[in-house]
Design an enzyme around this catalytic site. Structure first.
Site, PDB file in Angstrom:
ATOM      1  CB  THR A 160      -0.923   0.006   1.235  1.00  0.00           C
ATOM      2  OG1 THR A 160      -1.690  -1.193   1.251  1.00  0.00           O
ATOM      3  CG2 THR A 160      -1.854   1.199   1.210  1.00  0.00           C
TER       4      THR A 160
ATOM      5  CE1 TYR B 277     -16.433   0.345  -2.676  1.00  0.00           C
ATOM      6  CE2 TYR B 277     -17.026  -1.555  -4.036  1.00  0.00           C
ATOM      7  CZ  TYR B 277     -17.273  -0.259  -3.612  1.00  0.00           C
ATOM      8  OH  TYR B 277     -18.340   0.424  -4.103  1.00  0.00           O
TER       9      TYR B 277
ATOM     10  CE1 TYR C 181      -1.286  -4.406   6.265  1.00  0.00           C
ATOM     11  CE2 TYR C 181      -1.097  -4.186   3.882  1.00  0.00           C
ATOM     12  CZ  TYR C 181      -1.112  -3.622   5.137  1.00  0.00           C
ATOM     13  OH  TYR C 181      -0.948  -2.265   5.264  1.00  0.00           O
TER      14      TYR C 181
ATOM     15  NE  ARG D  59      -3.579   2.306   3.672  1.00  0.00           N
ATOM     16  CZ  ARG D  59      -3.498   3.422   2.951  1.00  0.00           C
ATOM     17  NH1 ARG D  59      -4.313   3.601   1.935  1.00  0.00           N
ATOM     18  NH2 ARG D  59      -2.622   4.366   3.253  1.00  0.00           N
TER      19      ARG D  59
ATOM     20  CE  LYS E 121       2.093  -3.764   7.203  1.00  0.00           C
ATOM     21  NZ  LYS E 121       2.296  -2.996   5.942  1.00  0.00           N
TER      22      LYS E 121
ATOM     23  CB  ILE F 163       5.808  -4.838   7.564  1.00  0.00           C
ATOM     24  CG1 ILE F 163       6.299  -6.286   7.472  1.00  0.00           C
ATOM     25  CG2 ILE F 163       5.852  -4.167   6.193  1.00  0.00           C
ATOM     26  CD1 ILE F 163       5.471  -7.178   6.564  1.00  0.00           C
TER      27      ILE F 163
END
Length: 294
Positions: free
Chosen positions: A46, A109, A135, A140, A164, A207
């Site tokens: 990202t 989404y 992740y 997001r 992550k 990360i």
């Protein structure tokens, strides 16, 4: 994977004023963070504005990082999306050549159920030739991967080697550490601000975004945490806290690009719809960066 312990950095993608990928700046960045002591590099995540890159540009970024790295550090490739079949297409061995693992974001989404998230990663695990880091970034994606879903995947698929965790929820991170029955499963912080506390709770590292702006003090802090040197680690944490807050104040990667531009590593360029930070924030980022460099 022991090679993914410590500090990984989610590399930005530098652009020139004409908006083309700045290959020389990306080479500079790889050298900057490597000399700063980070343990591994994450490409096309990202923070790398991967959503704005064409297929050809992504290939340029991959090849540039591989060549600049020259085998020195492990490389993790971001391969994720909200259409499972398309993600699987990207797992072709030719696309993954030269990388040590993939980082795959939970579908965004379309907000799948926990069963949908499980089935998505099950399909990826059955196709990937490389180890997989899950992740989770609800801010997001619009949905959270519950610890039970993560543990279910970890228990059933040995190729899923870690996560992550970027929910910004320390308790959730601790639940992942508590519930996992695999000693080799890595719980990696995806939030710079709570990376050290999660390491001290049993996490494997981070990360990081800020880790590419100030790689030496940040990676040192994480190593101290992994070694149980709590006092020394927190001394560094408290020095860096203002910078961590500032680089996210107007969104990522706008803040870290402002810092890296001040450091002379890149030009301060983003692609719309992202824009550079305002002058006031830019100055505050520079001030804190200069304090850390003294």
């Amino acid at each position: 994977m022991q090679s993914l312990k410590g500090t990984g950095v989610a590399l930005i993608t530098p652009f020139k004023k004409d908006q083309s990928v700045d290959i020389a700046a990306l080479q500079n960045l790889v050298e900057y963070v490597t000399k700063g002591g980070v343990e591994y590099l994450v490409v096309l995540g990202t923070t790398g504005e991967a959503a704005t890159l064409t297929k050809e540009e992504k290939e340029v970024v991959k090849q540039t990082v591989k060549q600049a790295n020259a085998g020195r550090l492990p490389l993790v490739l971001g391969v994720g999306g909200n259409y499972t079949a398309q993600v699987i297409e990207e797992l072709a061995p030719s696309n993954l050549a030269g990388f040590d693992a993939i980082l795959s974001v939970s579908p965004y989404y379309n907000k799948p159920t926990q069963e949908g998230i499980y089935q998505h990663f099950k399909a990826i695990a059955q196709k990937s030739s490389l180890p997989i880091l899950l992740y989770n970034v609800p801010g997001r994606t619009g949905s959270n991967m519950n610890p039970e879903t993560v543990i279910r995947l970890a228990n059933e698929f040995p190729t899923i080697v870690g996560i992550k965790e970027a929910a910004g929820n320390m308790v959730q991170g601790m639940e992942l550490i508590r519930q996992t029955t695999r000693k080799d499963f890595l719980v990696i912080s995806g939030d710079d601000a709570i990376a050290l506390p999660l390491v001290l709770a049993g996490g494997a590292g981070v990360i990081s975004v800020i880790g590419q702006g100030i790689p030496q003090p940040f990676s040192t802090m994480i190593r101290l945490g992994l070694e149980g040197k709590i006092k020394e680690a927190f001394e560094l944490q408290y020095q860096m806290m203002p910078s961590i807050d500032l680089i996210f104040e107007q969104g990522n990667p706008a803040g870290i690009k402002a810092m890296l531009a001040h450091a002379g590593v890149i030009e301060n360029q983003l692609r719309l719809p992202l824009v550079t930070v305002d002058q006031d924030l830019e100055q505050r980022i520079e001030n804190e960066f200069n304090k850390l460099k003294k």
